[in-house]
Structure formats: structure tokens, C-alpha cells
Scaffold this motif. Sequence first.
Motif, short mmCIF file in Angstrom:
data_model
loop_
_atom_site.label_atom_id
_atom_site.label_comp_id
_atom_site.label_asym_id
_atom_site.label_seq_id
_atom_site.Cartn_x
_atom_site.Cartn_y
_atom_site.Cartn_z
N LYS A 1 -5.21 75.43 -58.22
CA LYS A 1 -6.04 74.20 -58.57
C LYS A 1 -6.82 73.94 -56.78
O LYS A 1 -6.16 74.57 -55.59
CB LYS A 1 -5.47 72.89 -58.83
CG LYS A 1 -4.30 72.46 -58.71
CD LYS A 1 -3.87 71.30 -58.82
CE LYS A 1 -2.88 70.45 -58.75
NZ LYS A 1 -2.10 69.73 -59.91
N ALA A 2 -7.56 73.46 -56.34
CA ALA A 2 -8.11 72.69 -55.59
C ALA A 2 -8.61 71.15 -55.86
O ALA A 2 -9.96 71.12 -56.15
CB ALA A 2 -9.83 73.20 -55.26
N ILE B 1 -6.61 73.33 -51.30
CA ILE B 1 -6.01 73.95 -52.35
C ILE B 1 -4.46 74.02 -52.35
O ILE B 1 -4.05 73.37 -51.21
CB ILE B 1 -6.40 75.47 -52.12
CG1 ILE B 1 -6.07 76.03 -51.01
CG2 ILE B 1 -8.05 75.32 -52.00
CD1 ILE B 1 -5.96 77.27 -50.27
N PRO C 1 -12.69 76.26 -55.39
CA PRO C 1 -11.36 77.07 -55.83
C PRO C 1 -11.36 78.55 -55.49
O PRO C 1 -10.64 79.35 -55.63
CB PRO C 1 -10.51 76.98 -57.60
CG PRO C 1 -12.40 76.52 -58.13
CD PRO C 1 -12.50 76.05 -57.10
N VAL D 1 -5.40 81.18 -56.00
CA VAL D 1 -5.80 79.26 -55.84
C VAL D 1 -5.87 79.40 -57.21
O VAL D 1 -6.14 78.97 -58.18
CB VAL D 1 -7.02 78.91 -56.25
CG1 VAL D 1 -7.31 77.39 -55.99
CG2 VAL D 1 -7.27 79.18 -53.90
#
Length: 212
Positions: free
Chosen positions: A66-67, A43, A72, A64
Motif C-alpha cells: 500500500k502507499a 510505501i 503504489p 508495494v
Amino acid sequence: GSTMDPSFLLVFPLLLALSTPCNACDCKIQHPQTYYCTSDVVILADIQGPGNNTVTKQGFRINVLKAPKGTPRFHEIYSLISWKDCGYKLRTTQQSQLLIAGYLRGGTLHFTRCHLVYFWYRLTREQRLGFEAAYRTGCKCQVQPCLFCWRPCPQPDFRECVWRQQDCKYKIWEGNHSLYSVCAPSMDGPCEWTHIQMNYQYQTSAPATSIH
């Protein structure tokens, strides 16, 4: 009875050292692709401050952004409380845009200092694209560091790339392999180093396959 090959006794401590990268928190740096492929979740997140603690784990509240790998949907992440056990410590009240590679336990996300915790802005453009798309194309390959400079690096097998750094030092990322390249299957089949192309459309829909 049979006797043990004495050469094995020389190799055995090395095997122990390599199999316990967090022993006394002496973490051995991995290639960024290895962090990506061997982690459950990767992440990019802001750490917003302390979270809930358990007896042995400390929580951090996260946002978060982005993952690159995994979901996320995390609002908290956990690390060991003990510094000697590689627990992570906040140096300020909050930290922005940290790339964190962690593992799942019972649906919660965990990490240590032996996992990847790195500021996004310090990555090269190629490394950023690697985490976002390119590294997942190489998760069927394994990156093998060249540990012994006093003899030739081992020849890679079909599913390996030999990772070379100057003077066999693996404290920081440096050189083409670490900063600009992905180890991925070639058109002919064997894994090989290729430069991460900024204008290449890497497939992003398929999930990465862990090498473990």
C-alpha cells in the motif's frame, strides 16, 4: 566595514550540520510525521531482491502492499551503491513489510538510509495510523527538536511543535511525542501535539501538502 556577529560563527557549524543530515552518513533521526510530510512517496512494500543497477545507484525489486502517500505503481526502487554515501544494503535476500519514505527523480523512486526505512511491525498502533491518515493532517506544521538540554526548549511559533525526547537524545523514537502523537493545527489555530486517536475518522481523501 561591518563585522560579523561572533555568535553567528558559533551557530554556523550547527546550521551546516542540520542542513546536511547525510554528511558521511551521520543521519539524524526525524519525527515520523516529518518523514511523512517531507517525502514525495511513502510505501509499505516487500523488497523481493536485487534489481537493475546504474553506475551509482542500485535497484531493488519491490512489491508495494500500500502507499500511504503517493502512487503504489512502483516495481523497483533505487538507492546509492556506496555505503558511506548512505546507500541501503539488503541484509537478507528479501525483506517483508518495510515502510519506506522516498523521493522522486525522473519518475523513479529513490531512498537512502537517511530516509525512513522501518519494519511495519515495529511501529506502534498510533504510528501506523499516523502514516495511514493522521500525519497528513499536520503537514502545515513543523516539528522542531529540542536540541539543547542545558537550556529551556525554544518556544514554538504558530506553526511549530517542539519535539522533546528524554535527555535530548534523538537516536531512536521514544516518548509520547514520537510514539503516539501528531503535531497538527488546533481548533484555535496554532499547531499543537495531540494524541493519535485510534477510533477517530481522520480525513484520508485529501493529499498531504509538503512543508517544503
